[in-house]
Design an enzyme around this catalytic site. Structure first.
Site, PDB file in Angstrom:
ATOM      1  N   VAL A  11      10.731   0.318   1.030  1.00 11.21           N
ATOM      2  CA  VAL A  11       9.676  -0.200   0.165  1.00 11.21           C
ATOM      3  C   VAL A  11       9.840   0.293  -1.273  1.00 11.21           C
ATOM      4  O   VAL A  11       9.730  -0.482  -2.228  1.00 11.21           O
ATOM      5  CB  VAL A  11       8.295   0.198   0.742  1.00 11.21           C
ATOM      6  CG1 VAL A  11       7.192   0.017  -0.284  1.00 11.21           C
ATOM      7  CG2 VAL A  11       8.020  -0.647   1.974  1.00 11.21           C
ATOM      8  N   LYS A  35      20.964  10.148  -0.935  1.00 16.66           N
ATOM      9  CA  LYS A  35      20.525   8.774  -1.195  1.00 16.66           C
ATOM     10  C   LYS A  35      20.567   8.481  -2.696  1.00 16.66           C
ATOM     11  O   LYS A  35      21.046   7.435  -3.131  1.00 16.66           O
ATOM     12  CB  LYS A  35      19.094   8.605  -0.654  1.00 16.66           C
ATOM     13  CG  LYS A  35      18.611   7.197  -0.588  1.00 16.66           C
ATOM     14  CD  LYS A  35      17.241   7.108   0.068  1.00 16.66           C
ATOM     15  CE  LYS A  35      17.298   6.954   1.577  1.00 16.66           C
ATOM     16  NZ  LYS A  35      16.015   6.663   2.203  1.00 16.66           N
ATOM     17  N   THR A  86       5.268   7.004   6.282  1.00 14.10           N
ATOM     18  CA  THR A  86       4.072   7.448   7.016  1.00 14.10           C
ATOM     19  C   THR A  86       4.318   7.184   8.501  1.00 14.10           C
ATOM     20  O   THR A  86       3.694   6.296   9.097  1.00 14.10           O
ATOM     21  CB  THR A  86       2.803   6.696   6.536  1.00 14.10           C
ATOM     22  OG1 THR A  86       3.084   5.283   6.506  1.00 14.10           O
ATOM     23  CG2 THR A  86       2.377   7.143   5.169  1.00 14.10           C
ATOM     24  N   PHE A 152       3.305  -5.653   1.519  1.00 16.90           N
ATOM     25  CA  PHE A 152       3.378  -6.582   2.650  1.00 16.90           C
ATOM     26  C   PHE A 152       4.771  -7.173   2.844  1.00 16.90           C
ATOM     27  O   PHE A 152       4.943  -8.101   3.630  1.00 16.90           O
ATOM     28  CB  PHE A 152       2.367  -7.718   2.458  1.00 16.90           C
ATOM     29  CG  PHE A 152       0.942  -7.245   2.458  1.00 16.90           C
ATOM     30  CD1 PHE A 152       0.248  -7.081   3.649  1.00 16.90           C
ATOM     31  CD2 PHE A 152       0.300  -6.928   1.275  1.00 16.90           C
ATOM     32  CE1 PHE A 152      -1.061  -6.625   3.661  1.00 16.90           C
ATOM     33  CE2 PHE A 152      -1.019  -6.478   1.270  1.00 16.90           C
ATOM     34  CZ  PHE A 152      -1.702  -6.319   2.471  1.00 16.90           C
ATOM     35  N   HIS A 254       6.409 -16.698  18.323  1.00 20.61           N
ATOM     36  CA  HIS A 254       7.675 -16.820  19.047  1.00 20.61           C
ATOM     37  C   HIS A 254       7.724 -15.761  20.138  1.00 20.61           C
ATOM     38  O   HIS A 254       7.738 -14.566  19.843  1.00 20.61           O
ATOM     39  CB  HIS A 254       8.866 -16.653  18.106  1.00 20.61           C
ATOM     40  CG  HIS A 254       8.866 -17.666  17.005  1.00 20.61           C
ATOM     41  ND1 HIS A 254       9.167 -18.995  17.240  1.00 20.61           N
ATOM     42  CD2 HIS A 254       8.565 -17.578  15.689  1.00 20.61           C
ATOM     43  CE1 HIS A 254       9.049 -19.665  16.106  1.00 20.61           C
ATOM     44  NE2 HIS A 254       8.684 -18.829  15.152  1.00 20.61           N
ATOM     45  N   GLY A 256       9.149 -13.299  22.868  1.00 12.61           N
ATOM     46  CA  GLY A 256      10.386 -12.527  22.861  1.00 12.61           C
ATOM     47  C   GLY A 256      10.218 -11.206  23.585  1.00 12.61           C
ATOM     48  O   GLY A 256       9.325 -11.055  24.431  1.00 12.61           O
ATOM     49  N   CYS A 263       7.151  -0.818  11.201  1.00 12.08           N
ATOM     50  CA  CYS A 263       5.726  -0.913  10.838  1.00 12.08           C
ATOM     51  C   CYS A 263       4.785  -1.196  12.014  1.00 12.08           C
ATOM     52  O   CYS A 263       3.881  -0.402  12.271  1.00 12.08           O
ATOM     53  CB  CYS A 263       5.541  -1.981   9.773  1.00 12.08           C
ATOM     54  SG  CYS A 263       6.300  -1.536   8.208  1.00 12.08           S
TER      55      CYS A 263
HETATM   56  N1  NAD Z   1       9.783  -0.951   5.765  1.00 12.31           N
HETATM   57  C1  NAD Z   1       8.920  -1.938   5.653  1.00 12.31           C
HETATM   58  O1  NAD Z   1       9.217  -3.089   5.960  1.00 12.31           O
HETATM   59  C2  NAD Z   1       7.533  -1.685   5.112  1.00 12.31           C
HETATM   60  C3  NAD Z   1       6.742  -2.771   4.706  1.00 12.31           C
HETATM   61  C4  NAD Z   1       5.477  -2.533   4.198  1.00 12.31           C
HETATM   62  C5  NAD Z   1       5.001  -1.234   4.115  1.00 12.31           C
HETATM   63  N2  NAD Z   1       5.772  -0.186   4.531  1.00 12.31           N
HETATM   64  C6  NAD Z   1       5.241   1.161   4.379  1.00 12.31           C
HETATM   65  O2  NAD Z   1       5.832   1.748   3.219  1.00 12.31           O
HETATM   66  C7  NAD Z   1       6.016   3.152   3.423  1.00 12.31           C
HETATM   67  C8  NAD Z   1       7.471   3.510   3.231  1.00 12.31           C
HETATM   68  O3  NAD Z   1       8.224   2.869   4.235  1.00 12.31           O
HETATM   69  P1  NAD Z   1       9.800   2.749   4.157  1.00 12.31           P
HETATM   70  O4  NAD Z   1      10.204   1.842   5.252  1.00 12.31           O
HETATM   71  O5  NAD Z   1      10.200   2.440   2.759  1.00 12.31           O
HETATM   72  O6  NAD Z   1      10.209   4.264   4.498  1.00 12.31           O
HETATM   73  P2  NAD Z   1      11.643   4.944   4.356  1.00 12.31           P
HETATM   74  O7  NAD Z   1      11.685   5.988   5.384  1.00 12.31           O
HETATM   75  O8  NAD Z   1      12.699   3.884   4.306  1.00 12.31           O
HETATM   76  O9  NAD Z   1      11.609   5.622   2.919  1.00 12.31           O
HETATM   77  C9  NAD Z   1      10.800   6.712   2.578  1.00 12.31           C
HETATM   78  C10 NAD Z   1      11.558   7.519   1.538  1.00 12.31           C
HETATM   79  O10 NAD Z   1      10.683   8.468   0.969  1.00 12.31           O
HETATM   80  C11 NAD Z   1      11.435   9.642   0.686  1.00 12.31           C
HETATM   81  N3  NAD Z   1      10.509  10.764   0.476  1.00 12.31           N
HETATM   82  C12 NAD Z   1       9.697  11.361   1.374  1.00 12.31           C
HETATM   83  N4  NAD Z   1       8.968  12.331   0.763  1.00 12.31           N
HETATM   84  C13 NAD Z   1       9.326  12.330  -0.546  1.00 12.31           C
HETATM   85  C14 NAD Z   1       8.923  13.080  -1.673  1.00 12.31           C
HETATM   86  N5  NAD Z   1       7.988  14.023  -1.593  1.00 12.31           N
HETATM   87  N6  NAD Z   1       9.506  12.821  -2.862  1.00 12.31           N
HETATM   88  C15 NAD Z   1      10.453  11.872  -2.967  1.00 12.31           C
HETATM   89  N7  NAD Z   1      10.874  11.120  -1.929  1.00 12.31           N
HETATM   90  C16 NAD Z   1      10.306  11.327  -0.733  1.00 12.31           C
HETATM   91  C17 NAD Z   1      12.356   9.775   1.874  1.00 12.31           C
HETATM   92  O11 NAD Z   1      13.463  10.592   1.593  1.00 12.31           O
HETATM   93  C18 NAD Z   1      12.744   8.314   2.104  1.00 12.31           C
HETATM   94  O12 NAD Z   1      13.915   7.953   1.390  1.00 12.31           O
HETATM   95  C19 NAD Z   1       5.480   3.444   4.820  1.00 12.31           C
HETATM   96  O13 NAD Z   1       4.148   3.845   4.728  1.00 12.31           O
HETATM   97  C20 NAD Z   1       5.580   2.097   5.503  1.00 12.31           C
HETATM   98  O14 NAD Z   1       4.644   1.969   6.551  1.00 12.31           O
HETATM   99  C21 NAD Z   1       7.037  -0.388   5.012  1.00 12.31           C
END
Ligand code: NAD
Length: 444
Positions: A11, A35, A86, A152, A254, A256, A263
């Protein structure tokens, strides 16, 4: 506008690069130095179509950079997004907010001038209050507004979703923050994407309600699929028949192997936990969580049944390991439970995924990995489509049959039709469709 993105995962990275593409100055921060080093050298840690080019363009234009330290970027930022993970808290299923709160603590002392801190991570109701409390405690003189702006986007279509969202939800109560957030999203607003301003707590809940509703919709059609199998009906026609009703809509219908991903599983669980804490249980969601959980292993048993009820010593090929196509994300993928069920039953499993192999190896080690779909099928007693990648949609069944020990296909994504597979002499089983495909309903 100067923006800091704390967390450069799925995100954070996608949001950061898209905001830079709108013309803002964005620094994406992550505590994972590997990273950040990779990003600085032009490597993208996730598979997402179009991301590499967009990152390169915005870095070249001087609008996007990467860092492991928050100090300078936060000090000069008008907006600081928190986009850290989270995950489910180990043991109890609540959302683990430790990363969000740690990020709030890290940025607090560096805030100068009026700064809007935006929680983009998916967080339970009340998290914004705690983020605000943490910042004010650490830096009592900070001129700060804490805003909720859940994301989203969908993996696999993330850039498109960010740039052309159905809506942007913003929870706040501060007028200055409202002007800042309107400015952040101005290009989308001009594109007619509705900005929905609401209270912070409502905004936090909207995100969970949206994910829970979608997870429930998938689970609903999965149960209909099970019923279809028992009564000799066709779930694809049921989906179409109900989905054409504008009140229902055709998406997320769908059938499956059950929902997975980064998420839905954790968010449905976290919502159920929050609701219990407030003495207002969400029983539909609790049922959704438990039905989906048991479904994954049930799909493993379905595969075993399709192979004659006994798989000890048999070789089963699995096509698709990620939780959906066009991502390399393995988080909570149904493939993990399905494969475990097969391995527990004594099968030898060979897996292949177009993009998810590297991540799959980290979470599934009891199997062999193959080079492609045909490599998977070599000497197999059956193959299973778990993820509907495009390259599995036009398989060469004559070739598959010539290399398999037994021509058995279990299609957990319903991408083929029985009659086309039967022509090649395959035994075919799918989800929620009768033994013989019935003709598609005609529309008038
Ligand atoms: N992945 C999705 O499709 C999606 C979609 C909508 C919402 N979300 C929400 O967005 C949030 C992030 O999800 P994601 O999939 O991007 O997670 P992710 O695990 O891919 O990325 C999180 C990143 O945050 C970094 N991080 C953690 N603590 C940190 C800090 N103190 N300082 C700097 N970097 C820090 C981690 O190293 C990691 O790279 C979550 O709450 C998730 O539920 C995700």
């Amino acid at each position: 506008m100067h923006i800091t993105m704390i967390g450069s995962g799925y995100v954070g990275l996608v949001s950061g690069v898209c905001l830079a593409d709108f013309g803002h100055d964005v620094i994406c921060v992550d505590k994972d130095s590997a990273k950040i080093e990779a990003l600085k050298s032009g490597e993208i840690p996730i598979f997402e179509a179009g991301l590499k080019t967009l990152v390169a363009e915005n870095v070249r234009a001087g609008r996007l950079s990467f860092s492991t330290v928050v100090k300078e970027s936060v000090a000069k930022s008008d907006v600081v997004f928190i986009a850290v993970g989270t995950p489910s808290r180990r043991g109890d299923g609540h959302a683990d907010l430790s990363y969000v709160y740690a990020a709030a603590r890290e940025i607090a002392e560096h805030i100068t001038g009026f700064t809007v801190v935006v929680t983009k991570s998916t967080v339970p109701v009340g998290t914004g209050d705690e983020v605000e409390r943490i910042i004010r405690e650490a830096n009592p003189s900070a001129d700060v507004a804490v805003v909720s702006n859940p994301e989203f986007l969908r993996e696999g279509a993330a850039i498109e979703d960010f740039k052309r969202p159905d809506r942007i939800v913003i929870g706040l109560s501060d007028d200055r923050a409202r002007s800042v957030m309107t400015e952040v999203y101005r290009p989308l607003y001009l594109n007619q994407a509705p900005l929905l301003f609401t209270e912070r707590r409502t905004s936090e809940l909207i995100k969970y309600a949206a994910n829970a509703f979608l997870a429930m919709k998938i689970t609903f059609i999965n149960e209909m699929a099970d019923l279809c199998e028992k009564v000799g009906a066709n779930v694809q026609e049921v989906s179409r028949g109900i989905g054409l009703d504008g009140r229902i809509g055709s998406k997320f219908l769908h059938a499956g192997p059950g929902y997975g991903g980064s998420c839905f599983p954790k968010d449905t669980m976290a919502l159920a936990k929050t609701a219990q804490d407030y003495d207002s249980p969400v029983r539909l969601i609790e049922a959704t969580v438990s039905i989906n959980e048991s479904r994954k292993r049930a799909m493993g048993r379905k595969v075993i049944a399709a192979l004659g009820g006994e798989v000890r010593g048999k070789t089963i090929g699995v096509l698709g390991l990620t939780f959906k196509p066009n991502t390399d994300d393995m988080r909570d993928s149904p493939a993990v439970s399905i494969i475990q069920t097969l391995v527990d039953a004594g099968a030898r499993v060979v897996g292949y995924d177009p993009e998810g192999m590297e991540n799959a190896r980290k979470v599934i080690d009891a199997i062999d990995y193959a080079e492609d779909a045909y490599d998977v099928a070599k000497d197999a007693d059956g193959i299973v489509i778990v993820t509907e990648w495009d390259q599995f949609r036009a398989l060469d069944f004559a070739r598959l049959k010539s290399i398999m020990k037994a021509p058995v296909l279990v299609d957990l994504r319903n991408i083929y039709r029985r009659e086309e597979i039967a022509k090649f002499g395959f035994a075919y089983s799918s989800v929620g469709r009768p033994a013989m495909d019935i003709p598609a309903a005609t529309e008038h």
